[in-house]
Scaffold this motif. Structure first.
Motif, PDB file in Angstrom:
ATOM      1  N   ASP A  13       0.851  -1.182   0.000  1.00 44.35           N
ATOM      2  CA  ASP A  13       0.000   0.000   0.000  1.00 44.35           C
ATOM      3  C   ASP A  13       0.886   1.231   0.000  1.00 44.35           C
ATOM      4  OD1 ASP A  13      -1.743   2.086   0.522  1.00 44.35           O
ATOM      5  OD2 ASP A  13      -2.950   0.937   1.948  1.00 44.35           O
ATOM      6  N   HIS A  33       6.034   6.035  -7.339  1.00 49.11           N
ATOM      7  CA  HIS A  33       5.321   5.284  -6.308  1.00 49.11           C
ATOM      8  C   HIS A  33       6.416   4.659  -5.450  1.00 49.11           C
ATOM      9  CE1 HIS A  33       3.373   1.727  -4.560  1.00 49.11           C
ATOM     10  NE2 HIS A  33       2.201   2.266  -4.830  1.00 49.11           N
ATOM     11  N   ASP A  71       1.178  -4.510 -11.452  1.00 48.83           N
ATOM     12  CA  ASP A  71       0.023  -4.700 -10.578  1.00 48.83           C
ATOM     13  C   ASP A  71      -0.591  -6.049 -10.944  1.00 48.83           C
ATOM     14  OD1 ASP A  71      -2.589  -4.739  -9.471  1.00 48.83           O
ATOM     15  OD2 ASP A  71      -2.694  -2.552  -9.500  1.00 48.83           O
ATOM     16  N   SER A 128      -0.066   1.613  -8.976  1.00 47.25           N
ATOM     17  CA  SER A 128      -0.703   2.872  -8.611  1.00 47.25           C
ATOM     18  C   SER A 128      -1.038   2.867  -7.128  1.00 47.25           C
ATOM     19  CB  SER A 128      -1.976   3.066  -9.439  1.00 47.25           C
ATOM     20  OG  SER A 128      -2.960   2.117  -9.052  1.00 47.25           O
ATOM     21  N   ASP A 129      -1.687   3.921  -6.658  1.00 49.27           N
ATOM     22  CA  ASP A 129      -2.056   4.007  -5.242  1.00 49.27           C
ATOM     23  C   ASP A 129      -3.048   2.929  -4.835  1.00 49.27           C
ATOM     24  OD1 ASP A 129      -0.393   6.144  -4.946  1.00 49.27           O
ATOM     25  OD2 ASP A 129      -1.953   7.671  -4.944  1.00 49.27           O
ATOM     26  N   SER A 130      -3.760   2.372  -5.810  1.00 49.40           N
ATOM     27  CA  SER A 130      -4.739   1.327  -5.493  1.00 49.40           C
ATOM     28  C   SER A 130      -4.140  -0.073  -5.528  1.00 49.40           C
ATOM     29  CB  SER A 130      -5.921   1.403  -6.463  1.00 49.40           C
ATOM     30  OG  SER A 130      -5.491   1.155  -7.791  1.00 49.40           O
ATOM     31  N   THR A 131      -2.891  -0.189  -5.924  1.00 45.07           N
ATOM     32  CA  THR A 131      -2.238  -1.499  -6.029  1.00 45.07           C
ATOM     33  C   THR A 131      -2.037  -2.121  -4.647  1.00 45.07           C
ATOM     34  OG1 THR A 131      -1.064  -0.862  -8.048  1.00 45.07           O
ATOM     35  CG2 THR A 131      -0.156  -2.710  -6.787  1.00 45.07           C
ATOM     36  N   ARG A 132      -2.330  -3.410  -4.564  1.00 47.22           N
ATOM     37  CA  ARG A 132      -2.095  -4.151  -3.320  1.00 47.22           C
ATOM     38  C   ARG A 132      -1.239  -5.392  -3.553  1.00 47.22           C
ATOM     39  NH1 ARG A 132      -3.425  -0.002  -2.271  1.00 47.22           N
ATOM     40  NH2 ARG A 132      -5.056   0.783  -0.883  1.00 47.22           N
TER      41      ARG A 132
END
Length: 246
Positions: free
Chosen positions: A30, A104, A125, A185-189
């Motif tokens: 995150d 990132h 991702d 991206s910021d949504s990558t987990r």
């Protein structure tokens, strides 16, 4: 997706017998939960400083790691000074500007490791890849590649790309450019990291680079990465399940 298998096609391995490759799979990555941002930045600076010190002894075009990729690109019919592998492009930018772009935290760390070891390190991702297979293979010509600007391109037939089961290309010209579609991206987990080398001793370099990435991820995120080297004997890696042989 869990169960996604990554591999290099036999056609690629046969054409490039010097290929050394390794993968890392990590979850719970995150961007907003990177521990101390200053600590991450400090590590990035350490790896880029290592690369800058080496660049002070000679340009990246003279590095054995880069020369090996240039020869591979030439064998594929690509002009090495027009199309560079990702690590050469990063090293070139670092030499000219003295720093790497900040994108990132995970990507920035992997880019720093890439220049420190002078080999391409791709970060994707994992949830943006359609399984059950992601394969480095010659393109058919109908795969869809999304640029970082959102445009759609089609790799030329025979061009080496990362192709998933939906026919989406996640790279152009192998290690030259990644896709905006699977960019972190910021949504990558969940991430898939791939390191590849062509030079003599490349297997050791890939192993060291992946070990470094794993250590940094563990130090700054609540993640337990899984890594594996891919060889002719163990050519496949399945996310969440480790390495499997055919």
């Amino acid at each position: 997706m869990t169960g996604l298998t990554f591999r290099h096609a036999e056609a690629v391995r046969s054409a490039h017998p010097g290929l050394a490759a390794g993968v890392l799979y990590g979850t719970d990555v995150d961007a907003t939960d990177a521990g101390s941002p200053d600590a991450v930045a400090s590590r990035i600076e350490e790896y880029t400083a290592r690369a800058l010190a080496r660049l002070g002894e000679g340009p990246e075009s003279q590095f054995p790691e880069v020369l090996a990729w240039r020869r591979a690109f030439a064998r594929m019919g690509l002009r090495p000074t027009q199309y560079r592998c990702a690590s050469e492009s990063l090293l070139r930018r670092l030499r000219k500007e003295g720093a790497l772009p900040r994108i990132h935290p995970v990507v920035d760390l992997c880019n720093a490791v890439s220049v420190a070891y002078a080999v391409p390190v791709a970060v994707l991702d994992a949830d943006r890849i359609t399984g059950p297979l992601l394969e480095v293979r010659p393109a058919h010509g109908d795969e869809e590649y999304t640029t970082f600007g959102g445009r759609t391109e089609h790799p030329a037939p025979g061009e080496v790309t990362y192709a998933d089961s939906a026919g989406r290309a996640h790279a152009r010209r192998w290690t030259n450019r990644q896709s905006g579609h699977s960019a972190v991206s910021d949504s990558t987990r969940r991430i898939l990291v791939v390191a590849e080398a062509m030079h003599e001793g490349g297997a050791d370099t890939v192993a060291q680079a992946l070990k470094t990435v794993a250590e940094e991820l563990t130090a700054h995120w609540p993640v337990t990465p899984v890594t594996a080297l891919l060889t002719a004997g163990t050519p496949e890696f399945t996310l969440g399940h480790g390495v499997r042989t055919p």
